[in-house]
Design a protein around this motif. Structure first.
Motif, mmCIF file in Angstrom:
data_model
loop_
_atom_site.group_PDB
_atom_site.id
_atom_site.type_symbol
_atom_site.label_atom_id
_atom_site.label_comp_id
_atom_site.label_asym_id
_atom_site.label_seq_id
_atom_site.Cartn_x
_atom_site.Cartn_y
_atom_site.Cartn_z
ATOM 1 N N PHE A 65 -31.050 -69.567 67.979
ATOM 2 C CA PHE A 65 -32.073 -68.937 66.952
ATOM 3 C C PHE A 65 -32.761 -70.196 66.362
ATOM 4 O O PHE A 65 -32.624 -70.454 65.026
ATOM 5 C CB PHE A 65 -31.384 -67.947 66.138
ATOM 6 C CG PHE A 65 -30.455 -66.853 66.599
ATOM 7 C CD1 PHE A 65 -30.984 -66.005 67.267
ATOM 8 C CD2 PHE A 65 -29.006 -67.049 66.255
ATOM 9 C CE1 PHE A 65 -30.041 -65.108 67.887
ATOM 10 C CE2 PHE A 65 -28.277 -66.130 66.957
ATOM 11 C CZ PHE A 65 -28.916 -65.131 67.676
ATOM 12 N N LEU A 71 -34.715 -65.299 65.187
ATOM 13 C CA LEU A 71 -33.759 -64.682 64.506
ATOM 14 C C LEU A 71 -34.056 -63.049 64.181
ATOM 15 O O LEU A 71 -33.402 -62.013 64.578
ATOM 16 C CB LEU A 71 -33.230 -65.377 63.407
ATOM 17 C CG LEU A 71 -32.265 -64.753 62.555
ATOM 18 C CD1 LEU A 71 -31.029 -64.574 63.293
ATOM 19 C CD2 LEU A 71 -31.888 -65.768 61.168
ATOM 20 N N ALA A 72 -35.323 -63.002 63.777
ATOM 21 C CA ALA A 72 -35.886 -61.785 63.380
ATOM 22 C C ALA A 72 -35.843 -60.655 64.487
ATOM 23 O O ALA A 72 -35.559 -59.350 64.513
ATOM 24 C CB ALA A 72 -37.035 -61.735 62.723
ATOM 25 N N ALA A 74 -34.064 -60.820 67.322
ATOM 26 C CA ALA A 74 -32.606 -60.866 68.095
ATOM 27 C C ALA A 74 -32.012 -59.149 67.603
ATOM 28 O O ALA A 74 -32.086 -58.585 66.719
ATOM 29 C CB ALA A 74 -31.855 -61.999 67.276
ATOM 30 N N ASP A 75 -31.181 -59.253 68.545
ATOM 31 C CA ASP A 75 -30.032 -58.049 68.370
ATOM 32 C C ASP A 75 -29.153 -58.350 67.579
ATOM 33 O O ASP A 75 -28.360 -59.233 67.612
ATOM 34 C CB ASP A 75 -29.648 -57.584 69.949
ATOM 35 C CG ASP A 75 -28.800 -56.415 69.798
ATOM 36 O OD1 ASP A 75 -29.400 -55.148 69.822
ATOM 37 O OD2 ASP A 75 -27.664 -56.459 69.899
ATOM 38 N N THR A 76 -28.788 -57.151 66.686
ATOM 39 C CA THR A 76 -27.757 -57.353 65.775
ATOM 40 C C THR A 76 -26.439 -58.017 66.372
ATOM 41 O O THR A 76 -25.813 -58.911 65.855
ATOM 42 C CB THR A 76 -27.277 -55.986 64.929
ATOM 43 O OG1 THR A 76 -28.676 -55.797 64.340
ATOM 44 C CG2 THR A 76 -26.499 -56.444 63.863
ATOM 45 N N VAL A 79 -26.621 -61.708 67.003
ATOM 46 C CA VAL A 79 -26.431 -62.521 65.935
ATOM 47 C C VAL A 79 -25.080 -62.361 65.311
ATOM 48 O O VAL A 79 -24.492 -63.647 65.101
ATOM 49 C CB VAL A 79 -27.285 -61.951 64.795
ATOM 50 C CG1 VAL A 79 -27.326 -62.419 63.314
ATOM 51 C CG2 VAL A 79 -28.989 -61.798 65.250
ATOM 52 N N TRP A 83 -22.118 -65.653 65.234
ATOM 53 C CA TRP A 83 -21.539 -65.963 63.783
ATOM 54 C C TRP A 83 -19.819 -65.884 64.088
ATOM 55 O O TRP A 83 -19.002 -66.325 63.305
ATOM 56 C CB TRP A 83 -21.875 -64.838 62.975
ATOM 57 C CG TRP A 83 -21.609 -65.356 61.397
ATOM 58 C CD1 TRP A 83 -20.709 -64.855 60.627
ATOM 59 C CD2 TRP A 83 -22.417 -65.949 60.631
ATOM 60 N NE1 TRP A 83 -20.762 -65.338 59.416
ATOM 61 C CE2 TRP A 83 -21.878 -66.074 59.342
ATOM 62 C CE3 TRP A 83 -23.652 -66.615 61.092
ATOM 63 C CZ2 TRP A 83 -22.345 -66.874 58.399
ATOM 64 C CZ3 TRP A 83 -24.189 -67.452 59.748
ATOM 65 C CH2 TRP A 83 -23.800 -67.414 58.557
ATOM 66 N N ALA A 92 -23.817 -62.977 58.159
ATOM 67 C CA ALA A 92 -24.873 -62.898 59.296
ATOM 68 C C ALA A 92 -25.563 -61.573 59.348
ATOM 69 O O ALA A 92 -26.965 -61.906 59.676
ATOM 70 C CB ALA A 92 -23.960 -62.773 60.520
ATOM 71 N N HIS A 96 -29.982 -61.829 59.028
ATOM 72 C CA HIS A 96 -30.645 -61.027 60.080
ATOM 73 C C HIS A 96 -31.932 -60.217 59.399
ATOM 74 O O HIS A 96 -33.349 -60.241 59.673
ATOM 75 C CB HIS A 96 -30.178 -60.052 60.984
ATOM 76 C CG HIS A 96 -30.473 -59.719 62.338
ATOM 77 N ND1 HIS A 96 -30.184 -58.651 62.801
ATOM 78 C CD2 HIS A 96 -31.572 -60.084 63.014
ATOM 79 C CE1 HIS A 96 -30.951 -58.345 63.862
ATOM 80 N NE2 HIS A 96 -31.923 -59.318 64.036
ATOM 81 N N LYS A 97 -31.253 -59.560 58.308
ATOM 82 C CA LYS A 97 -32.197 -58.805 57.672
ATOM 83 C C LYS A 97 -33.396 -59.656 57.010
ATOM 84 O O LYS A 97 -34.370 -59.025 56.622
ATOM 85 C CB LYS A 97 -31.562 -57.928 56.414
ATOM 86 C CG LYS A 97 -30.375 -56.861 57.079
ATOM 87 C CD LYS A 97 -29.821 -55.922 56.069
ATOM 88 C CE LYS A 97 -28.946 -55.121 56.810
ATOM 89 N NZ LYS A 97 -27.813 -54.409 55.710
ATOM 90 N N LYS A 100 -36.262 -60.725 59.045
ATOM 91 C CA LYS A 100 -37.193 -59.584 59.114
ATOM 92 C C LYS A 100 -38.071 -59.212 58.094
ATOM 93 O O LYS A 100 -39.156 -59.082 57.931
ATOM 94 C CB LYS A 100 -36.403 -58.257 59.372
ATOM 95 C CG LYS A 100 -35.846 -58.150 60.839
ATOM 96 C CD LYS A 100 -34.848 -56.976 60.941
ATOM 97 C CE LYS A 100 -34.192 -56.861 62.362
ATOM 98 N NZ LYS A 100 -35.022 -56.687 63.436
#
Length: 343
Positions: A65, A71-72, A74-76, A79, A83, A92, A96-97, A100
């Protein structure tokens, strides 16, 4: 509350610290950049992880990322996968949040001041101060445990670090020491001094660049600082997991955002009565979280009916998983250990 006056030249102490850091500061990859995205990632990773343990994780995370947009988008699950091994997975999820959030609220550009950085999901005062000072030279001390320990010892200051006003108190004290236009280097120097020399136990006072200025050291009172009165007593929690399998397949489910282990995968916690004849007790393990002592019981449920296995999965929202599939998911450490031993 302002720090009480001390018999010391605050700025001189800060300059001595910077002189030491220029020669002895750790050579770390993220110190070769002022990119706030990379500094943010490293600060979040190393909040709960020692440098030597987390360095490869940092490199791998940045490689996968490399920027906010990646990163925004990417699939949770991915991510969380990158991690894996760092623990405290809520970090993590918050990264991710927040990525976004930056795309949506800041037009994809990392915010450049303390107040805006503090608005990001999962970013506290220390992290916001570290990023704003290192990347944008904003004059804000990145006060954390290292700051509390170093400052309370150097000035033999008995202000209780568990007090809700401790952050502001020691921030004022640090500002008295911080040389002009050196906020980022000063904060990094304090981090290095606290983690490498002024350690919680067995500090290396004999090689500390501030030992001549350290009141606690010169009065033989190092062990009395910092002062901390409050201690949160951990609560006990008992959990039961059933490893429900049919041949080489088993059931997993992603946890929700509530309680502990957000968005990680787990095994069933309840089974129907008709499964009880297939149960064998596997093991009981103890696991410590920050404020919880967990006792986890594992039971294996080896079914001989594919129909019953699949019906239970569909009815209760479980995923039928293989060993390879599970390897791409993130589990709490105790469940990950169970999989490694039993699959």
């Amino acid at each position: 509350m302002k720090p009480k006056k001390q018999n010391a030249d605050f700025l001189h102490v800060g300059e001595k610290l910077l002189a030491w850091y220029e020669i002895s500061g750790r050579d770390l990859p993220f110190r070769k950049t002022k990119d706030p995205y990379k500094i943010w990632i490293c600060e979040i990773i190393f909040q709960q992880t020692r440098i030597e343990q987390g360095l490869n994780h940092y490199k791998n995370f940045i490689k996968r990322f490399p920027d906010l947009e990646t990163l925004a988008n990417a699939d949770t699950d991915e991510v969380l996968l990158y991690w894996k091994g760092l623990g405290y997975y809520s970090r993590a999820l918050n990264l991710h949040k927040a990525a976004k959030q930056i795309i949506e609220d800041f037009n994809g550009k990392f915010p450049e001041n303390y107040d805006d950085i503090l608005k990001l999901k999962g970013v506290g005062k220390y992290t916001a101060a570290a990023i704003s000072s290192i990347c944008f030279n904003e004059k804000i001390p990145a006060v954390d445990g290292n700051f509390y320990r170093v400052l309370s010892r150097v000035f033999a200051d008995d202000f209780d670090i568990s007090n809700s006003k401790a952050f502001n108190y020691f921030s004022e004290l640090a500002l008295m020491m911080m040389p002009k236009n050196e906020a980022g280097h000063f904060n990094e120097a304090m981090m290095d001094l606290g983690s490498e020399i002024c350690k919680p136990k067995n500090p290396k006072c004999e090689i500390c660049p501030l030992n001549k200025n350290c009141i606690a050291f010169n009065t033989g009172n190092i062990q009395n600082f910092p002062v901390k009165s409050k201690k949160v007593k951990p609560t006990d929690l008992e959990l039961t997991y059933y490893f429900v399998e049919f041949k080489d397949r088993f059931l997993i489910r992603q946890r929700n955002d509530g309680f502990i282990w957000k968005k990680l995968y787990e095994f069933p916690t309840e089974i129907p009565d008709e499964f009880e004849n297939y149960i064998t007790h596997q093991k009981t393990v103890n696991h410590k979280l920050t404020h919880k002592n967990l006792t986890i019981h594992f039971y294996k449920v080896s079914l001989n009916s594919k129909k019953g296995f699949e019906e239970f999965a569909v009815k209760n929202g479980f995923r039928i998983s293989s060993q390879d599939d599970a390897a791409l998911k993130s589990f709490p450490k105790s469940l990950e250990n169970y999989l490694a031993e039993n699959v």
